[in-house]
Design an enzyme around this catalytic site. Structure first.
Site, short mmCIF file in Angstrom:
data_model
loop_
_atom_site.label_atom_id
_atom_site.label_comp_id
_atom_site.label_asym_id
_atom_site.label_seq_id
_atom_site.Cartn_x
_atom_site.Cartn_y
_atom_site.Cartn_z
N ALA A 54 0.80 -1.22 0.00
CA ALA A 54 0.00 0.00 0.00
C ALA A 54 0.84 1.27 0.00
O ALA A 54 0.33 2.34 -0.34
CB ALA A 54 -0.93 0.02 1.21
N TYR A 55 2.10 1.19 0.37
CA TYR A 55 2.94 2.39 0.43
C TYR A 55 3.24 2.87 -0.98
O TYR A 55 3.95 2.20 -1.74
CB TYR A 55 4.23 2.13 1.18
CG TYR A 55 4.09 1.74 2.64
CD1 TYR A 55 2.89 1.91 3.33
CD2 TYR A 55 5.14 1.19 3.32
CE1 TYR A 55 2.76 1.55 4.66
CE2 TYR A 55 5.04 0.82 4.66
CZ TYR A 55 3.84 1.01 5.32
OH TYR A 55 3.73 0.65 6.64
N ALA A 56 2.69 4.03 -1.31
CA ALA A 56 2.87 4.65 -2.63
C ALA A 56 2.50 3.68 -3.75
O ALA A 56 3.17 3.60 -4.77
CB ALA A 56 4.30 5.16 -2.80
N GLY A 58 2.78 0.53 -4.11
CA GLY A 58 3.81 -0.44 -4.46
C GLY A 58 5.18 0.17 -4.73
O GLY A 58 6.17 -0.56 -4.82
#
Length: 126
Positions: A54-56, A58
């Site tokens: 979920a961070y950026a 992928g």
């Protein structure tokens, strides 16, 4: 300052008592700055690197994967990442996508990023 290591639960993995959260990689800071952060962390004895699909969208996993390939430090860290809802039968697919972005064949610690109220726990864990 060198960071002391501890056993991670009953896993047998030895990790630094401080982990590196990679949430900003590929979002607030670019790849080159992220590489410097990871290099600095390793130099200080930090071995637990934590990212998520979920961070950026992928991008964080991609930056970490590029650094792993470039640095050759895969065996020096404990790599943690997370799957995000919706989960269910998508967990295996999400793990495979994370492995591709991370350019590795092993995720040391794979977690559920947040509870998915739509998917029964048994189905997620299966």
């Amino acid at each position: 300052m060198l960071v002391e290591k501890r056993q991670l639960g009953r896993t047998g993995l030895s990790v630094s008592s401080i982990g590196l959260g990679c949430v900003t990689f590929g979002r607030e800071i670019d790849a080159e700055q992220s590489y410097r952060v990871m290099d600095h962390a390793i130099e200080r004895g930090i071995t637990l690197f934590d990212t998520a699909e979920a961070y950026a969208a992928g991008a964080s996993e991609t930056v970490v994967g590029e650094w792993l390939k470039r640095s050759g430090k895969r065996d020096a860290i404990v790599l943690a990442t997370k799957a995000s809802p919706p989960l269910g039968l998508r967990v295996e697919e999400a793990a495979e996508a994370s492995l591709r972005r991370l350019q590795t064949d092993v995720i040391d610690v794979y977690q559920v990023h947040q509870w998915d109220a739509e998917t029964p726990l048994e189905e997620t864990m299966e």
